[in-house]
Design a protein around this motif. Sequence first.
Motif, PDB file in Angstrom:
ATOM      1  N   ARG A  30      15.757  20.972  24.042  1.00 14.18           N
ATOM      2  CA  ARG A  30      15.642  22.434  24.044  1.00 14.18           C
ATOM      3  C   ARG A  30      15.763  22.996  22.635  1.00 14.18           C
ATOM      4  O   ARG A  30      16.579  22.533  21.844  1.00 14.18           O
ATOM      5  CB  ARG A  30      16.730  23.068  24.915  1.00 14.18           C
ATOM      6  CG  ARG A  30      16.582  22.806  26.412  1.00 14.18           C
ATOM      7  CD  ARG A  30      17.700  23.489  27.185  1.00 14.18           C
ATOM      8  NE  ARG A  30      17.558  23.331  28.618  1.00 14.18           N
ATOM      9  CZ  ARG A  30      16.847  24.138  29.401  1.00 14.18           C
ATOM     10  NH1 ARG A  30      16.225  25.188  28.865  1.00 14.18           N
ATOM     11  NH2 ARG A  30      16.767  23.926  30.700  1.00 14.18           N
ATOM     12  N   LEU A  31      14.937  23.996  22.357  1.00 13.71           N
ATOM     13  CA  LEU A  31      15.118  24.841  21.179  1.00 13.71           C
ATOM     14  C   LEU A  31      15.685  26.148  21.690  1.00 13.71           C
ATOM     15  O   LEU A  31      14.991  26.910  22.374  1.00 13.71           O
ATOM     16  CB  LEU A  31      13.787  25.072  20.459  1.00 13.71           C
ATOM     17  CG  LEU A  31      13.094  23.844  19.886  1.00 13.71           C
ATOM     18  CD1 LEU A  31      11.798  24.247  19.187  1.00 13.71           C
ATOM     19  CD2 LEU A  31      13.997  23.104  18.914  1.00 13.71           C
ATOM     20  N   GLY A  32      16.954  26.387  21.404  1.00 15.46           N
ATOM     21  CA  GLY A  32      17.633  27.515  22.039  1.00 15.46           C
ATOM     22  C   GLY A  32      17.671  27.307  23.538  1.00 15.46           C
ATOM     23  O   GLY A  32      18.093  26.259  24.028  1.00 15.46           O
ATOM     24  N   ASP A  33      17.172  28.289  24.277  1.00 12.77           N
ATOM     25  CA  ASP A  33      17.145  28.188  25.744  1.00 12.77           C
ATOM     26  C   ASP A  33      15.841  27.612  26.276  1.00 12.77           C
ATOM     27  O   ASP A  33      15.674  27.476  27.491  1.00 12.77           O
ATOM     28  CB  ASP A  33      17.345  29.576  26.365  1.00 12.77           C
ATOM     29  CG  ASP A  33      18.785  30.046  26.259  1.00 12.77           C
ATOM     30  OD1 ASP A  33      19.683  29.191  26.199  1.00 12.77           O
ATOM     31  OD2 ASP A  33      19.004  31.275  26.202  1.00 12.77           O
ATOM     32  N   ASP A  34      14.904  27.285  25.393  1.00 13.23           N
ATOM     33  CA  ASP A  34      13.559  26.924  25.826  1.00 13.23           C
ATOM     34  C   ASP A  34      13.332  25.421  25.770  1.00 13.23           C
ATOM     35  O   ASP A  34      13.620  24.772  24.758  1.00 13.23           O
ATOM     36  CB  ASP A  34      12.516  27.618  24.948  1.00 13.23           C
ATOM     37  CG  ASP A  34      12.602  29.134  25.044  1.00 13.23           C
ATOM     38  OD1 ASP A  34      12.678  29.644  26.173  1.00 13.23           O
ATOM     39  OD2 ASP A  34      12.602  29.794  23.983  1.00 13.23           O
ATOM     40  N   ASP A  35      12.789  24.882  26.850  1.00  8.20           N
ATOM     41  CA  ASP A  35      12.381  23.480  26.861  1.00  8.20           C
ATOM     42  C   ASP A  35      11.221  23.319  25.882  1.00  8.20           C
ATOM     43  O   ASP A  35      10.220  24.044  25.958  1.00  8.20           O
ATOM     44  CB  ASP A  35      11.937  23.096  28.272  1.00  8.20           C
ATOM     45  CG  ASP A  35      11.783  21.590  28.431  1.00  8.20           C
ATOM     46  OD1 ASP A  35      11.051  20.990  27.609  1.00  8.20           O
ATOM     47  OD2 ASP A  35      12.375  21.023  29.362  1.00  8.20           O
ATOM     48  N   ILE A  36      11.362  22.366  24.944  1.00 11.59           N
ATOM     49  CA  ILE A  36      10.356  22.237  23.885  1.00 11.59           C
ATOM     50  C   ILE A  36       8.980  21.910  24.445  1.00 11.59           C
ATOM     51  O   ILE A  36       7.952  22.290  23.860  1.00 11.59           O
ATOM     52  CB  ILE A  36      10.798  21.193  22.843  1.00 11.59           C
ATOM     53  CG1 ILE A  36       9.968  21.350  21.566  1.00 11.59           C
ATOM     54  CG2 ILE A  36      10.716  19.784  23.392  1.00 11.59           C
ATOM     55  CD1 ILE A  36      10.504  20.576  20.395  1.00 11.59           C
ATOM     56  N   MET A  81      25.139  29.883  20.398  1.00 15.57           N
ATOM     57  CA  MET A  81      24.112  29.111  21.093  1.00 15.57           C
ATOM     58  C   MET A  81      23.526  28.073  20.145  1.00 15.57           C
ATOM     59  O   MET A  81      23.293  28.359  18.969  1.00 15.57           O
ATOM     60  CB  MET A  81      23.012  30.039  21.584  1.00 15.57           C
ATOM     61  CG  MET A  81      21.918  29.348  22.371  1.00 15.57           C
ATOM     62  SD  MET A  81      20.626  30.496  22.903  1.00 15.57           S
ATOM     63  CE  MET A  81      19.868  30.878  21.332  1.00 15.57           C
ATOM     64  N   SER A  82      23.268  26.895  20.643  1.00 15.71           N
ATOM     65  CA  SER A  82      22.682  25.838  19.835  1.00 15.71           C
ATOM     66  C   SER A  82      21.214  26.149  19.534  1.00 15.71           C
ATOM     67  O   SER A  82      20.478  26.631  20.390  1.00 15.71           O
ATOM     68  CB  SER A  82      22.761  24.504  20.573  1.00 15.71           C
ATOM     69  OG  SER A  82      24.098  24.121  20.781  1.00 15.71           O
ATOM     70  N   LEU A  83      20.797  25.855  18.313  1.00 15.42           N
ATOM     71  CA  LEU A  83      19.388  25.947  17.968  1.00 15.42           C
ATOM     72  C   LEU A  83      18.616  24.786  18.574  1.00 15.42           C
ATOM     73  O   LEU A  83      17.447  24.920  18.936  1.00 15.42           O
ATOM     74  CB  LEU A  83      19.219  25.941  16.449  1.00 15.42           C
ATOM     75  CG  LEU A  83      19.789  27.129  15.690  1.00 15.42           C
ATOM     76  CD1 LEU A  83      19.694  26.883  14.191  1.00 15.42           C
ATOM     77  CD2 LEU A  83      19.057  28.408  16.074  1.00 15.42           C
ATOM     78  N   LEU A  84      19.285  23.640  18.668  1.00 16.05           N
ATOM     79  CA  LEU A  84      18.669  22.426  19.206  1.00 16.05           C
ATOM     80  C   LEU A  84      19.660  21.719  20.100  1.00 16.05           C
ATOM     81  O   LEU A  84      20.840  21.598  19.751  1.00 16.05           O
ATOM     82  CB  LEU A  84      18.267  21.487  18.059  1.00 16.05           C
ATOM     83  CG  LEU A  84      17.842  20.064  18.450  1.00 16.05           C
ATOM     84  CD1 LEU A  84      16.506  20.081  19.174  1.00 16.05           C
ATOM     85  CD2 LEU A  84      17.776  19.161  17.220  1.00 16.05           C
ATOM     86  N   SER A  85      19.199  21.257  21.230  1.00 14.45           N
ATOM     87  CA  SER A  85      20.050  20.417  22.092  1.00 14.45           C
ATOM     88  C   SER A  85      19.208  19.329  22.730  1.00 14.45           C
ATOM     89  O   SER A  85      18.099  19.578  23.208  1.00 14.45           O
ATOM     90  CB  SER A  85      20.753  21.259  23.163  1.00 14.45           C
ATOM     91  OG  SER A  85      19.816  21.875  24.025  1.00 14.45           O
TER      92      SER A  85
END
Length: 251
Positions: free
Chosen positions: A61-67, A1-5
């Motif tokens: 996103r940071l992981g699955d969370d919208d920043i 999983m990406s840390l940042l996207s």
Amino acid sequence: MSLLSLNAVRARIGRERVLDGVSLTVSAGEVVALCGPNGAGKSSVIRAAAGLLAVESGRVRLGDDDISRLSPRQRAERLSYLPQERRIAWNLPAVEVSALGAPFLAGEAALDRAKEALLAVGAGHLADRGVAEMSGGERARVLLARALVVDAPLLLADEPTAGLDPDAQRLVLEQLRARSRAAAGVLVSLHDLTLAAAFADRVVVLDGGRIVADAAPLDALAQPVLRQVFGLDGTWIEGPDGPLLAARRVQ
């Protein structure tokens, strides 16, 4: 999983569009370098990734969370940010400035971590000196130490080598590489293409707020991109410590 996207991110500063459909990812253990001419959007990408630039459309996103849904504390736990601006308002000792990067520690614990970070960036001897009494390069090391104090899984660094001598530039990038080896993700903006090729796993080339290339360093910085984006006729040469760029301006 990406840390940042970042997914199709568009943003403006005033009336000027600074990001135009930018999509990229940073994963654990990866150093991603942002390269491009002045005004290409490198700092804007990093500020958007830190939640400091309002996004007109698209998602960060940071992981699955919208920043945008994370609290300031949650962001601080998940990323550390080294801005390009090196001005410090108060003449605090370097160890206290570095300790500001550990907001969840207090007292001796924060100072101990700060001293370790200063030693790691070759600034241990500056611990008790006021930052207003330092050169720009010395302040740059202190601010990098502040970013390293927190073991956040994501590190964002905006031009951390600017104004440093060659030895200090490599020391800084070695520290960022060490963070990636410890499973952190690193997004760093760089003007020096040779340093980007030597230290990054991927290079993302920006021009006019858009991504022109996103690939392994020598693929992203291939001759057509060097000519189109940077105005250079360039050739990569394998040196003892990695690739070296031999280039001249396009006439």
